[in-house]
Design an enzyme around this catalytic site. Sequence first.
Site, PDB file in Angstrom:
ATOM      1  N   GLU A  42     -34.750  34.328 -34.864  1.00  0.00           N
ATOM      2  CA  GLU A  42     -34.559  35.490 -35.723  1.00  0.00           C
ATOM      3  C   GLU A  42     -33.243  35.748 -35.538  1.00  0.00           C
ATOM      4  O   GLU A  42     -32.480  36.085 -37.152  1.00  0.00           O
ATOM      5  CB  GLU A  42     -35.352  36.987 -35.245  1.00  0.00           C
ATOM      6  N   GLU A 119     -14.992  44.351  -7.400  1.00  0.00           N
ATOM      7  CA  GLU A 119     -15.694  43.355  -8.254  1.00  0.00           C
ATOM      8  C   GLU A 119     -15.735  42.033  -8.027  1.00  0.00           C
ATOM      9  O   GLU A 119     -14.830  41.544  -7.130  1.00  0.00           O
ATOM     10  CB  GLU A 119     -14.845  43.389  -9.785  1.00  0.00           C
ATOM     11  N   LYS A 121     -14.565  37.999  -7.817  1.00  0.00           N
ATOM     12  CA  LYS A 121     -13.449  37.575  -8.552  1.00  0.00           C
ATOM     13  C   LYS A 121     -13.933  36.246  -9.371  1.00  0.00           C
ATOM     14  O   LYS A 121     -14.013  35.101  -8.607  1.00  0.00           O
ATOM     15  CB  LYS A 121     -12.418  37.264  -7.451  1.00  0.00           C
ATOM     16  N   ASP A 123     -13.911  32.830 -11.429  1.00  0.00           N
ATOM     17  CA  ASP A 123     -13.171  31.580 -11.331  1.00  0.00           C
ATOM     18  C   ASP A 123     -13.098  30.951 -12.654  1.00  0.00           C
ATOM     19  O   ASP A 123     -13.750  29.827 -13.017  1.00  0.00           O
ATOM     20  CB  ASP A 123     -13.677  30.556 -10.306  1.00  0.00           C
ATOM     21  N   TYR A 231     -11.988  42.881 -17.070  1.00  0.00           N
ATOM     22  CA  TYR A 231     -11.728  43.727 -15.905  1.00  0.00           C
ATOM     23  C   TYR A 231     -10.643  44.763 -15.886  1.00  0.00           C
ATOM     24  O   TYR A 231     -10.498  45.285 -14.755  1.00  0.00           O
ATOM     25  CB  TYR A 231     -11.495  42.775 -14.864  1.00  0.00           C
ATOM     26  N   LYS A 322     -10.565  36.841  -0.558  1.00  0.00           N
ATOM     27  CA  LYS A 322     -10.946  35.689  -0.835  1.00  0.00           C
ATOM     28  C   LYS A 322     -12.010  35.087   0.045  1.00  0.00           C
ATOM     29  O   LYS A 322     -12.117  35.509   1.112  1.00  0.00           O
ATOM     30  CB  LYS A 322      -9.878  34.612  -1.014  1.00  0.00           C
ATOM     31  N   CYS A 416     -31.155  -4.009   5.399  1.00  0.00           N
ATOM     32  CA  CYS A 416     -31.339  -2.719   6.032  1.00  0.00           C
ATOM     33  C   CYS A 416     -30.694  -2.725   7.669  1.00  0.00           C
ATOM     34  O   CYS A 416     -30.782  -3.625   8.182  1.00  0.00           O
ATOM     35  CB  CYS A 416     -32.843  -2.452   6.304  1.00  0.00           C
ATOM     36  N   CYS A 419     -33.607  -2.445  10.182  1.00  0.00           N
ATOM     37  CA  CYS A 419     -34.801  -3.486  10.459  1.00  0.00           C
ATOM     38  C   CYS A 419     -34.251  -4.966   9.857  1.00  0.00           C
ATOM     39  O   CYS A 419     -35.126  -5.927  10.088  1.00  0.00           O
ATOM     40  CB  CYS A 419     -36.034  -3.200   9.832  1.00  0.00           C
ATOM     41  N   CYS A 446     -35.194  -0.047   1.404  1.00  0.00           N
ATOM     42  CA  CYS A 446     -35.465  -1.292   2.492  1.00  0.00           C
ATOM     43  C   CYS A 446     -36.615  -1.725   2.106  1.00  0.00           C
ATOM     44  O   CYS A 446     -37.674  -0.817   1.973  1.00  0.00           O
ATOM     45  CB  CYS A 446     -35.223  -0.667   3.853  1.00  0.00           C
ATOM     46  N   CYS A 452     -40.040  -1.192   9.632  1.00  0.00           N
ATOM     47  CA  CYS A 452     -38.681  -0.458   9.719  1.00  0.00           C
ATOM     48  C   CYS A 452     -38.891   0.660  10.552  1.00  0.00           C
ATOM     49  O   CYS A 452     -39.510   1.700  10.302  1.00  0.00           O
ATOM     50  CB  CYS A 452     -38.039  -0.214   8.488  1.00  0.00           C
TER      51      CYS A 452
HETATM   52  N1  5U1 Z   1     -12.300  40.985 -11.307  1.00  0.00           N
HETATM   53  C1  5U1 Z   1     -11.011  41.155 -11.546  1.00  0.00           C
HETATM   54  N2  5U1 Z   1     -10.369  39.867 -11.601  1.00  0.00           N
HETATM   55  N3  5U1 Z   1      -9.051  40.340 -11.765  1.00  0.00           N
HETATM   56  C2  5U1 Z   1      -7.940  39.482 -11.809  1.00  0.00           C
HETATM   57  N4  5U1 Z   1     -10.269  42.033 -11.645  1.00  0.00           N
HETATM   58  C3  5U1 Z   1      -8.988  41.571 -11.622  1.00  0.00           C
HETATM   59  N5  5U1 Z   1      -7.602  42.154 -11.811  1.00  0.00           N
HETATM   60  C4  5U1 Z   1      -6.746  41.553 -11.979  1.00  0.00           C
HETATM   61  C5  5U1 Z   1      -6.831  40.204 -11.739  1.00  0.00           C
HETATM   62  C6  5U1 Z   1      -5.589  39.465 -12.037  1.00  0.00           C
HETATM   63  O1  5U1 Z   1      -5.553  42.047 -12.108  1.00  0.00           O
HETATM   64  C7  5U1 Z   1      -5.562  43.551 -12.016  1.00  0.00           C
HETATM   65  C8  5U1 Z   1      -4.518  43.870 -11.118  1.00  0.00           C
HETATM   66  C9  5U1 Z   1      -5.351  44.174 -13.219  1.00  0.00           C
END
Ligand code: 5U1
Length: 787
Positions: A42, A119, A121, A123, A231, A322, A416, A419, A446, A452
């Site tokens: 939709e 929160e 972090k 990646d 964030y 971390k 093998c 065996c 094998c 075996c």
């Molecule tokens: N979740 C989150 N990741 N992160 C990365 N918050 C957050 N705040 C950041 C950074 C570099 O810097 C704040 C200090 C604004």
Amino acid sequence: MQNDTSLNIQAVAQEIAELTDTLNGHNYRYYVDDAPSIPDAEYDRLLKQLTVLETEHPEYCFPDSPTQRVGGVPLAKFEQIAHLKPMLSLDNVFSDEEFEAFYNRINDKTATAPTFCCEPKLDGLAVSILYRDGVYERAATRGDGKTGEDITENVRTIRSIPMKLRGDDFPPLLEVRGEVIMPKQAFDSLNERARAKGDKEFVNPRNAAAGSLRQLDSKITASRSLGFYAYALGVVEPETWGLADHHYGQLLQLKSWGFPVSAEVKQCDSVSEVIAYYTDIMTRRSALAYEIDGVVIKVDNIAQQLKLGFVAKAPRWATAFKFPAQEEMTLLEGVDFQVGRTGAVTPVARLKPIFVGGVTVSNATLHNADEMKRLELMEGDTVIVRRAGDVIPQIVSVVKQFRKDNAKPIEFPSKCPVCKSLIEKVIKQKKLKTKSHTIEQATHKCTGGLSCKAQLKESISYFVSKKCFDIDGVGEKIVEQLIKRSLVNTPADLFQLTTDDVIDLDGFGELSARNLYDSIQAKLVVSLERFILSLGISEVGDATAKSLSKHLGSFENIKKCPREALVLIPDIGQEVADEIVSYFSNSNSLNFVNKLYDTVEISPKEKGLSSAIVKKSQMAHYIVKLEVLGISKVTALPIAERFGLFSSLLDAEFSDFLSIKGLTEKRRSALIEFISKENNREYIIELEKSLFDIGLHWTQEQVVEEDYSPVTYFTGKTVVLTGSFSTMKRNEAKGILEDKGAKVSSSISKNTDLLVAGEKAGSKLTKAQELGVLVWSEEQLIEALNE
Ligand code: 5U1
């Protein structure tokens, strides 16, 4: 006074504005609330409607329209953008003690004890996005924190990033900071597709997100599923704007303006609450949709943040807590080749012990020969090991610059290691998770079977396990001793053991020998389903064993069922059927299973065939399976009716083939030619005999019950119609296609088999091209319908 045309144009402009609002609302519910209120099809329909209107009235197509997310003209280079406010980085802590030290430092500097906003972090790649009067203006990478690269066009393609802010309480100038990520699932699909095409794969979701965002051609970015979580705020003007006085409140404001904010954000009042949050997120890390490498802890109170200030490029009021590193470097000490229950040989890397992902790792699976080839492993290599969550450790890559000049490649053995039987290479077609591709996967097996000792040991352990015979007290050490003393050569031999046989095992006395004997003898009665599962046939798990038992009803039937009938059973495909047939045609496995069957009692009593399988197993079905040119279900049915038995078909005279409905001259010749070949005749006789042997006789009444709709090119295909057609209405085309067995859908997905594009086809055509879906013109459709 306004004339008709200007009135019309006003109506169009209003419709465009309304559709834009509706689509933005759906986007918000999908990406921010995580609660879509309409199906994707939709949404696509509304988007198509907007595309059509904008194509007809380009003067009302604005850059912030939901249709403008597909990427634009490729750039020559990225321009530089100076951030209005520096993008900060974060200091790290790695342990509870380090976090407590962070807490004490800030607690000393604040009048009241700080509380926190925590929160995940993410990646991914940090970006800064600027809005003026609620409209998306530009986006930049972090760069060196002061200047980043202009990625405005690429960020525009990320659907979760609003092009227009919601509500009416956002500041006139707003800079939003957050992370662009690639969800794990999207990353896996992207790499699967790369693998299928022989392209280079991305090492991890972060690299994939960065690689997708830093594309001069924003159409490439648009084709990748990127996500975004906000964030923090950057510049806000006027400075006096009514922002919340706590970070958590500001995240809620960001959310109300249309930005996705992680659902894992939490306010914590004390050190112990923060540590509990960290531990909780770490345990749930592998179940999250995106990769994270820790949690971010921020002082919640903005006044306290301002008081605490910054050191160099990082704030004093926040830190990244971390997780232990998931990737480390170590030395490859050797490769072992382990032989599993079904004979599959798996290479396992022996590593110099290394602390990674929170544990010491000394082994990593190498999966198979293809993986060894991908890594190009050589003796003494330095490797990167990854251990993520509970996932078994993997070798990500080899650090080639540390390789010695005279290093020798590591070869897959031809015999093998246990065996010395030959190892055979088995190639299988494996469907990828995305289901759009299949790849060939080689496994090495094998050929020793139960002779075996490695296979025997694993088979016995599996045989006594809970879901099979569920025999208590037969642990690994006992199995090893039983094998070493040649007391058991197949799992069936367990039932022949006497107390005298086991009394001499290490640690055994009279009582323990008696207990072991009793616990084995107590399991002499077993269900057919468990009996089948316990045989350890490759690819036959719980569901398949259950289905085999339900539909074939007895051990003899399962043992003798030809593959042509096995595939009629739910849950059994060609590959599984091949494994079952190959298992029961091997004399070694037959010795074991026959002996086991003679020893145990199947209870409840074995039954016969299920009515479902009897109904499906009809002569017409097997005629179709012969794959004789032009003979589909429609023609197979009258052929089956005429002859009744394959033996009669094989003995038929030419005149018997005349006047069979649908059997044209061409098909008749093909059929007669097919059945005149000696090997085909033998195959048919053998098939009919083995089907009759297990009670699968066909009768005319049952044949009639089958639904034999004619098979066409379109049978079972999902077709989408788009654009306007000149020779018929779209609805007419839909009806004709459905009569021909197609499913006509209104939205394009990777499951679409065919898109028929009429005049002025829009976003569906683009999407089909992106997904590699077959596209036909109206003329091509008519041609195929006439065939
Ligand atoms: N979740 C989150 N990741 N992160 C990365 N918050 C957050 N705040 C950041 C950074 C570099 O810097 C704040 C200090 C604004």
